[in-house]
Structures are given as C-alpha cells and as structure tokens.
Design a protein around this motif. Structure first.
Motif, PDB file in Angstrom:
ATOM      1  N   LEU A 186       0.320  -5.261  -9.779  1.00  0.00           N
ATOM      2  CA  LEU A 186      -0.593  -6.340  -9.437  1.00  0.00           C
ATOM      3  C   LEU A 186      -0.750  -7.370 -10.548  1.00  0.00           C
ATOM      4  O   LEU A 186      -1.585  -8.273 -10.437  1.00  0.00           O
ATOM      5  N   GLY A 187       0.037  -7.272 -11.595  1.00  0.00           N
ATOM      6  CA  GLY A 187      -0.052  -8.249 -12.674  1.00  0.00           C
ATOM      7  C   GLY A 187       0.272  -9.654 -12.173  1.00  0.00           C
ATOM      8  O   GLY A 187       1.286  -9.869 -11.535  1.00  0.00           O
ATOM      9  N   GLY A 188      -0.612 -10.606 -12.465  1.00  0.00           N
ATOM     10  CA  GLY A 188      -0.396 -11.981 -12.049  1.00  0.00           C
ATOM     11  C   GLY A 188      -0.824 -12.293 -10.634  1.00  0.00           C
ATOM     12  O   GLY A 188      -0.669 -13.426 -10.167  1.00  0.00           O
ATOM     13  N   ALA A 189      -1.384 -11.300  -9.925  1.00  0.00           N
ATOM     14  CA  ALA A 189      -1.807 -11.522  -8.539  1.00  0.00           C
ATOM     15  C   ALA A 189      -3.014 -12.452  -8.483  1.00  0.00           C
ATOM     16  O   ALA A 189      -3.800 -12.549  -9.427  1.00  0.00           O
ATOM     17  N   ALA A 190      -3.168 -13.129  -7.346  1.00  0.00           N
ATOM     18  CA  ALA A 190      -4.280 -14.065  -7.167  1.00  0.00           C
ATOM     19  C   ALA A 190      -5.627 -13.370  -7.266  1.00  0.00           C
ATOM     20  O   ALA A 190      -6.641 -14.002  -7.583  1.00  0.00           O
ATOM     21  N   PHE A 191      -5.671 -12.061  -7.010  1.00  0.00           N
ATOM     22  CA  PHE A 191      -6.913 -11.298  -7.045  1.00  0.00           C
ATOM     23  C   PHE A 191      -7.012 -10.402  -8.278  1.00  0.00           C
ATOM     24  O   PHE A 191      -7.845  -9.499  -8.344  1.00  0.00           O
ATOM     25  N   GLU A 192      -6.155 -10.637  -9.270  1.00  0.00           N
ATOM     26  CA  GLU A 192      -6.108  -9.770 -10.447  1.00  0.00           C
ATOM     27  C   GLU A 192      -7.467  -9.674 -11.141  1.00  0.00           C
ATOM     28  O   GLU A 192      -7.797  -8.626 -11.716  1.00  0.00           O
ATOM     29  N   ASN A 193      -8.255 -10.741 -11.105  1.00  0.00           N
ATOM     30  CA  ASN A 193      -9.545 -10.752 -11.799  1.00  0.00           C
ATOM     31  C   ASN A 193     -10.705 -10.250 -10.933  1.00  0.00           C
ATOM     32  O   ASN A 193     -11.863 -10.297 -11.361  1.00  0.00           O
ATOM     33  N   SER A 194     -10.419  -9.770  -9.734  1.00  0.00           N
ATOM     34  CA  SER A 194     -11.470  -9.205  -8.902  1.00  0.00           C
ATOM     35  C   SER A 194     -12.048  -7.963  -9.581  1.00  0.00           C
ATOM     36  O   SER A 194     -11.302  -7.148 -10.139  1.00  0.00           O
ATOM     37  N   PRO A 195     -13.379  -7.792  -9.545  1.00  0.00           N
ATOM     38  CA  PRO A 195     -13.960  -6.587 -10.154  1.00  0.00           C
ATOM     39  C   PRO A 195     -13.552  -5.298  -9.433  1.00  0.00           C
ATOM     40  O   PRO A 195     -13.789  -4.202  -9.951  1.00  0.00           O
ATOM     41  N   LEU A 196     -12.929  -5.419  -8.256  1.00  0.00           N
ATOM     42  CA  LEU A 196     -12.482  -4.230  -7.536  1.00  0.00           C
ATOM     43  C   LEU A 196     -11.115  -3.739  -8.013  1.00  0.00           C
ATOM     44  O   LEU A 196     -10.682  -2.654  -7.633  1.00  0.00           O
ATOM     45  N   VAL A 197     -10.427  -4.544  -8.821  1.00  0.00           N
ATOM     46  CA  VAL A 197      -9.117  -4.149  -9.352  1.00  0.00           C
ATOM     47  C   VAL A 197      -9.336  -3.414 -10.665  1.00  0.00           C
ATOM     48  O   VAL A 197      -9.792  -4.004 -11.643  1.00  0.00           O
ATOM     49  N   ARG A 198      -9.016  -2.144 -10.679  1.00  0.00           N
ATOM     50  CA  ARG A 198      -9.203  -1.325 -11.880  1.00  0.00           C
ATOM     51  C   ARG A 198      -7.881  -1.003 -12.566  1.00  0.00           C
ATOM     52  O   ARG A 198      -7.858  -0.708 -13.760  1.00  0.00           O
ATOM     53  N   ASP A 199      -6.781  -1.011 -11.815  1.00  0.00           N
ATOM     54  CA  ASP A 199      -5.468  -0.709 -12.374  1.00  0.00           C
ATOM     55  C   ASP A 199      -4.471  -1.768 -11.921  1.00  0.00           C
ATOM     56  O   ASP A 199      -4.544  -2.255 -10.791  1.00  0.00           O
ATOM     57  N   ARG A 200      -3.543  -2.114 -12.789  1.00  0.00           N
ATOM     58  CA  ARG A 200      -2.515  -3.092 -12.450  1.00  0.00           C
ATOM     59  C   ARG A 200      -1.279  -2.453 -11.825  1.00  0.00           C
ATOM     60  O   ARG A 200      -0.435  -3.143 -11.259  1.00  0.00           O
ATOM     61  N   LEU A 201      -1.169  -1.136 -11.916  1.00  0.00           N
ATOM     62  CA  LEU A 201      -0.029  -0.423 -11.349  1.00  0.00           C
ATOM     63  C   LEU A 201      -0.544   0.773 -10.567  1.00  0.00           C
ATOM     64  O   LEU A 201      -1.354   1.557 -11.068  1.00  0.00           O
ATOM     65  N   SER A 202      -0.079   0.908  -9.334  1.00  0.00           N
ATOM     66  CA  SER A 202      -0.490   2.047  -8.506  1.00  0.00           C
ATOM     67  C   SER A 202       0.724   2.651  -7.812  1.00  0.00           C
ATOM     68  O   SER A 202       1.731   1.963  -7.584  1.00  0.00           O
ATOM     69  N   TRP A 203       0.605   3.938  -7.476  1.00  0.00           N
ATOM     70  CA  TRP A 203       1.679   4.666  -6.811  1.00  0.00           C
ATOM     71  C   TRP A 203       1.137   5.302  -5.538  1.00  0.00           C
ATOM     72  O   TRP A 203       0.027   5.842  -5.525  1.00  0.00           O
ATOM     73  N   THR A 204       1.916   5.222  -4.488  1.00  0.00           N
ATOM     74  CA  THR A 204       1.581   5.897  -3.236  1.00  0.00           C
ATOM     75  C   THR A 204       2.839   6.575  -2.702  1.00  0.00           C
ATOM     76  O   THR A 204       3.968   6.143  -2.985  1.00  0.00           O
ATOM     77  N   GLY A 205       2.649   7.618  -1.923  1.00  0.00           N
ATOM     78  CA  GLY A 205       3.786   8.320  -1.355  1.00  0.00           C
ATOM     79  C   GLY A 205       3.374   9.078  -0.118  1.00  0.00           C
ATOM     80  O   GLY A 205       2.180   9.217   0.190  1.00  0.00           O
ATOM     81  N   GLY A 206       4.361   9.561   0.603  1.00  0.00           N
ATOM     82  CA  GLY A 206       4.057  10.318   1.805  1.00  0.00           C
ATOM     83  C   GLY A 206       5.294  10.971   2.381  1.00  0.00           C
ATOM     84  O   GLY A 206       6.426  10.623   2.023  1.00  0.00           O
ATOM     85  N   ILE A 207       5.076  11.942   3.257  1.00  0.00           N
ATOM     86  CA  ILE A 207       6.163  12.611   3.965  1.00  0.00           C
ATOM     87  C   ILE A 207       5.816  12.652   5.442  1.00  0.00           C
ATOM     88  O   ILE A 207       4.635  12.604   5.824  1.00  0.00           O
ATOM     89  N   GLY A 208       6.840  12.714   6.275  1.00  0.00           N
ATOM     90  CA  GLY A 208       6.621  12.762   7.710  1.00  0.00           C
ATOM     91  C   GLY A 208       7.633  13.659   8.394  1.00  0.00           C
ATOM     92  O   GLY A 208       8.774  13.804   7.932  1.00  0.00           O
ATOM     93  N   ILE A 209       7.197  14.296   9.487  1.00  0.00           N
ATOM     94  CA  ILE A 209       8.059  15.159  10.293  1.00  0.00           C
ATOM     95  C   ILE A 209       7.835  14.815  11.758  1.00  0.00           C
ATOM     96  O   ILE A 209       6.689  14.735  12.205  1.00  0.00           O
ATOM     97  N   SER A 210       8.911  14.595  12.489  1.00  0.00           N
ATOM     98  CA  SER A 210       8.813  14.284  13.915  1.00  0.00           C
ATOM     99  C   SER A 210       9.711  15.217  14.712  1.00  0.00           C
ATOM    100  O   SER A 210      10.838  15.517  14.288  1.00  0.00           O
ATOM    101  N   TRP A 211       9.198  15.653  15.851  1.00  0.00           N
ATOM    102  CA  TRP A 211       9.981  16.473  16.776  1.00  0.00           C
ATOM    103  C   TRP A 211      10.391  15.586  17.948  1.00  0.00           C
ATOM    104  O   TRP A 211       9.551  15.015  18.626  1.00  0.00           O
TER     105      TRP A 211
END
Length: 224
Positions: A186-211
């Motif tokens: 999020l470095g340089g984002a238009a909302f970077e200075n929002s008080p809700l932004v606590r980290d400039r880098l975040s990770w998400t992941g997931g797995i899925g199974i379909s029958w």
C-alpha cells in the motif's frame, strides 16, 4: 472472467464452461476477448479490528464488470494482459448498495506443463485504482466515528497499491483443488495516510476444494 451464478451468464451473450471455469463470454478473437469479470470480499466485524473498533461493520462486497484480455502464447507459458473495470456492490440482504468502482489491470503468467504433471500454476501482478467512494468504504473515517487516536479522514480517488498473486490448481477427475497467496503493498496509495491503515504490506491466502458432481454429456477441447 468467471461466471459461477446463472444470473451472470444471463448478463453475457454466451456462457461457456471448460475444465477450468465457467464464464460469461462476450467476444473471443484469436488473441483477445471480452468477458464478465467478477470479484468478492468477505465481511469485516469492526469489533474484531482494533483500527475500526466503534465503527460500522463492513458488509461483504461483490464486484462485477467488463474485462478485456490479450493473450500471448509462449513455449514456456501463456502471458495474459487483463483490464477489468468493476462496479463494487455492498450486500446486506435485502439491501444492495453501490460503494464505488475499481480498476485492476494486471499481467499474468500461466503454465500447465511443469515438474508436477496435471497442476496449473499462475502468477499475476498489477496496480489497483479506485474512485473516492470505493476507498471511502474501506478507509474513510466520518467525524462521528473520530477519536483521539483515529482522526476524521476523507478519501480521494487514485492509486490503491500493488498486488502480487500466486495460485496453484489441479483437477482430479471429479475433484478440483486449488490455493492462492496474495501480497498487497500500500505504499504510495491515495489512502496511505488514513488512520485505518496500520501496515503497508499485507498477506492473504486460501485453499479451496470442489466436487464436480455433474458434467454435460458432450464436451469439447478447452480453448485457452
């Protein structure tokens, strides 16, 4: 891109399926195509988020809009450029409201042939751009929700950070499995200075199974 619900298929001129996905296809040329692009985000309980505590919860969102793609076939994989423009809708049934627009151009490398036969690997990267309403939904702070540690903040439109996504999938006859890992900078984002932004880098992941319990009696070769 994907067309998981019948309503999305009705919105497109054609709904096609193959071993990888179901999608609403509007136009297909030799290298380029237009289709329906979909996205979604899970709800957020503000009481479980220190930065948002005392603010309204975030409803789940659904994104839908047109996407133009251009594919270059190479011996080492397919390179695809995608330009999806989506309208974002917050869903709190029976209410559905417009919360902005997002544009996420990307370039992706897809490979079917690698050391693990039958697996499909992909890597995609690109920037995020959003309008004021979109960023306000996630990062805006109204005066009535401001505190000593969380001042009021008004969103603007513009750059929204950079994404990198890795994915791996495989079809085992009637079973489909997949997983992904995504990094958001999020470095340089238009909302970077929002008080809700606590980290400039975040990770998400997931797995899925379909029958896969039902297939059409007549199938055709996958067109990639």
């Amino acid at each position: 891109m994907y067309c998981p619900f019948p309503i999305w298929c009705i919105a497109a001129s054609t709904c096609r399926s193959n071993r990888d996905k179901v999608r609403g296809l509007l136009y297909q040329g030799e290298r380029s195509e237009w289709d329906i692009s979909l996205g979604a985000a899970v709800p957020v309980r503000s009481d479980d988020n220190a930065a948002r505590r005392g603010m309204p919860d975030l409803d789940p969102t659904v994104e839908i809009g047109p996407q133009w793609s251009y594919k270059l076939r190479q011996p080492w994989g397919d390179v695809t450029f995608r330009l999806p423009l989506r309208k974002v809708l917050a869903v709190d049934l029976p209410d559905v409201r417009d919360v902005g627009t997002v544009f996420t151009p990307s370039v992706a490398l897809d490979r079917d042939h690698h050391p693990w036969p039958g697996w499909h690997a992909s890597i995609a990267t690109g920037p995020v751009f959003g309008d004021r309403n979109y960023f306000a939904y996630y990062y805006g702070v109204d005066a009535r929700h401001a505190t000593a540690d969380r001042p009021a903040w008004a969103a603007t439109s513009g750059y929204g950070g950079w994404q990198l996504t890795l994915a791996l999938t495989k079809r085992f006859k009637q079973l489909w499995v997949g997983g992904f890992l995504r990094a958001d900078h999020l470095g340089g984002a238009a909302f970077e200075n929002s008080p809700l932004v606590r980290d400039r880098l975040s990770w998400t992941g997931g797995i899925g199974i379909s029958w896969i319990f039902l297939e059409s009696a007549q199938t055709v070769d996958s067109v990639r």
